[in-house]
Design an enzyme around this catalytic site. Structure first.
Site, PDB file in Angstrom:
ATOM      1  CG  HIS A  23      -2.144  -0.846   1.072  1.00  0.00           C
ATOM      2  ND1 HIS A  23      -2.958  -1.179   2.130  1.00  0.00           N
ATOM      3  CD2 HIS A  23      -2.691  -1.450  -0.016  1.00  0.00           C
ATOM      4  CE1 HIS A  23      -3.945  -1.964   1.700  1.00  0.00           C
ATOM      5  NE2 HIS A  23      -3.797  -2.133   0.405  1.00  0.00           N
ATOM      6  CG  HIS A  79     -10.205  -7.602  -3.384  1.00  0.00           C
ATOM      7  ND1 HIS A  79     -10.831  -6.392  -3.506  1.00  0.00           N
ATOM      8  CD2 HIS A  79      -9.074  -7.363  -2.646  1.00  0.00           C
ATOM      9  CE1 HIS A  79     -10.114  -5.469  -2.871  1.00  0.00           C
ATOM     10  NE2 HIS A  79      -9.043  -6.028  -2.360  1.00  0.00           N
ATOM     11  CD  GLU A  81      -6.011  -3.390  -2.641  1.00  0.00           C
ATOM     12  OE1 GLU A  81      -6.806  -3.951  -1.882  1.00  0.00           O
ATOM     13  OE2 GLU A  81      -5.126  -2.603  -2.229  1.00  0.00           O
ATOM     14  CG  ASP A  83      -3.227  -6.867  -3.798  1.00  0.00           C
ATOM     15  OD1 ASP A  83      -4.229  -6.284  -4.233  1.00  0.00           O
ATOM     16  OD2 ASP A  83      -3.168  -7.308  -2.634  1.00  0.00           O
ATOM     17  CG  HIS A 147      -9.803  -4.517   2.304  1.00  0.00           C
ATOM     18  ND1 HIS A 147      -8.947  -3.434   2.199  1.00  0.00           N
ATOM     19  CD2 HIS A 147      -9.461  -5.351   1.317  1.00  0.00           C
ATOM     20  CE1 HIS A 147      -8.103  -3.661   1.194  1.00  0.00           C
ATOM     21  NE2 HIS A 147      -8.395  -4.799   0.658  1.00  0.00           N
ATOM     22  CG  ASP A 166      -7.233  -8.690   0.566  1.00  0.00           C
ATOM     23  OD1 ASP A 166      -6.182  -9.225   0.196  1.00  0.00           O
ATOM     24  OD2 ASP A 166      -7.678  -7.648   0.053  1.00  0.00           O
ATOM     25  CE1 TYR A 194      -3.233  -8.904   4.459  1.00  0.00           C
ATOM     26  CE2 TYR A 194      -5.385  -9.237   5.440  1.00  0.00           C
ATOM     27  CZ  TYR A 194      -4.582  -9.100   4.321  1.00  0.00           C
ATOM     28  OH  TYR A 194      -5.143  -9.146   3.078  1.00  0.00           O
ATOM     29  CG  HIS A 227      -2.145 -10.977   0.614  1.00  0.00           C
ATOM     30  ND1 HIS A 227      -1.333 -10.636  -0.441  1.00  0.00           N
ATOM     31  CD2 HIS A 227      -3.187 -10.110   0.569  1.00  0.00           C
ATOM     32  CE1 HIS A 227      -1.867  -9.620  -1.100  1.00  0.00           C
ATOM     33  NE2 HIS A 227      -3.001  -9.285  -0.517  1.00  0.00           N
TER      34      HIS A 227
HETATM   35 FE1  FEO Z   1      -7.241  -5.809  -0.919  1.00  0.00          FE
HETATM   36 FE2  FEO Z   1      -4.709  -7.993  -1.165  1.00  0.00          FE
HETATM   37  O1  FEO Z   1      -5.847  -6.682  -1.817  1.00  0.00           O
END
Ligand code: FEO
Length: 398
Positions: A23, A79, A81, A83, A147, A166, A194, A227
């Site tokens: 981030h 999701h 995002e 990543d 999230h 996530d 996290y 992750h």
């Molecule tokens: Fe909310 Fe691992 O991206």
């Protein structure tokens, strides 16, 4: 190389060993991280999430050694995002028209990020199912704001595997992959960090989502996060831990955080630690300089604390930027069940401790004592008052 998870489910993600921040520079990842992608090889072949864009070429090359890409029947974007969706563009260039299952909000995020009009984005909502063959189905569960608005889980029936994206993850890298194989201290340290930094603002939704999963009657035997590790041994332990985290989590810890210009505020902080320890030798009191500690680690320590003492010198009618930045971050996280008091030093206007107090109050902290401040550098008398202040503070938060 794919790694076997369970039956016909495989990990095909990317371990990012040398990742040191996430981030932007907000979150330190001292143990690296991973972008977990999963392949379901049933009668139908499905891919759950991809990896961060810089690794898309490597990801697709590896995937192509495992399967003929043209045999992929569907992709799930839990999701959007980058990543997790970063390899989507390159992949869909090779297999255009492949259905991509995501939420309605996922369509908005993917369109906003990649501006593609010809992708076959298929919206799904909680309870929707697709067959993957061999009698198994993939069940979708929206997880809005855990999230991002688009966040979603999916669940593979019969194998009872939850792909949680996530949620339940860690920024943690290990080739061992499974929760029962890795160092437990590292695993839980990264799990709580996290949660504290990413999931805390959405704690009120965590309770509801876990209840919803239970009410759907889904027996979770394995959690594949996006992750860190895969929870294959007793995955209920991380679900129970999330319920603890989501409900005003605290340990018997008091954290003192300060920044300082000429050591005056640091001297006060050290005297508080002395007083707290004298009053309550069993409380885990910790002391941090905000300018020497990454903000994501400070946030984790605050998350674990029952109470904090936070201080700064007065600078330009306010506080040092490290403390201002921390207050801004803390305000967004909406911690619950935290007590606080504030302190500071000043030359000609006694402002910092009051500025911090106001900000912490707005962030939902319960202020248990009036602020304490020192004009210029604390003398012996003021230092003794700080010891007494620490004792009173420890008593008031017991
Ligand atoms: Fe909310 Fe691992 O991206």
């Amino acid at each position: 190389m794919k790694k076997h998870i369970k039956n016909n489910v495989y990990w095909v993600g990317k371990n990012h060993w040398d990742l040191r921040e996430f981030h932007g520079s907000e979150y330190t990842t001292t143990k690296g991280s991973s972008y977990n992608s999963y392949l379901i090889l049933e009668e139908k072949i499905g891919l759950i999430d991809t990896v961060y864009e810089p690794f898309s070429t490597e990801f697709i090359k590896n995937l192509a050694t495992e399967i003929d890409l043209k045999t992929i029947d569907f992709i799930v974007v839990n999701h959007a995002e980058p990543d997790h969706s970063g390899a989507l563009e390159a992949l869909l260039d090779l297999i255009p028209g492949t259905p991509v299952y995501c939420t309605e909000n996922g369509i908005k995020s993917l369109t906003g990020l990649y501006h593609k009009k010809d992708w076959n984005l298929v919206p799904v909502k909680t309870g929707d199912r697709i067959s993957v063959g061999n009698g198994k189905e993939l069940v979708f569960i929206q997880a809005a704001m855990i999230h991002w608005p688009d966040s979603m889980f999916c669940f593979l029936t019969q194998d009872n595997v939850l792909f949680s994206n996530d949620a339940f993850g860690q920024h943690y890298c290990s080739e061992l992959l499974f929760n029962d194989l890795v160092d437990q201290g590292e695993l839980w340290t990264e799990t709580i960090k996290y949660y504290a930094n990413i999931i805390t603002p959405f704690s009120h939704l965590v309770n509801r989502k876990i209840e919803e999963i239970k009410s759907l009657g889904l027996e979770v035997e394995c959690i594949c996060t996006s992750h860190g590790i895969v929870w294959r041994k007793d995955p209920a332990q991380v679900i129970e831990k999330y319920l603890e985290y989501a409900n005003g989590y605290q340990e018997n810890q008091i954290t003192v955080i300060y920044d300082t210009m000429y050591e005056g505020t640091a001297m006060m902080a050290n005297q508080f630690v002395k007083g707290i320890t004298m009053e309550d030798p069993l409380v885990n009191v910790k002391l941090f300089s905000a300018s020497h500690t990454n903000i994501s680690d400070l946030v984790t320590e605050i998350f674990k604390s029952k109470a904090i003492l936070l201080g700064s010198p007065t600078v330009h009618n306010g506080v040092l930027y490290t403390i201002a930045g921390l207050l801004e971050f803390v305000n967004g996280l909406k911690f619950k069940n935290k007590k606080a008091a504030t302190f500071g030093t000043y030359g000609w206007r006694d402002l910092s401790s009051k500025v911090i107090q106001k900000s912490l109050q707005e962030a939902g902290f319960e202020i248990v004592m009036e602020p304490i401040s020192a004009n210029w550098r604390p003398d012996e008398q003021l230092q003794e008052r700080c010891v007494e202040y620490g004792k009173t503070f420890a008593r008031s938060v017991k």
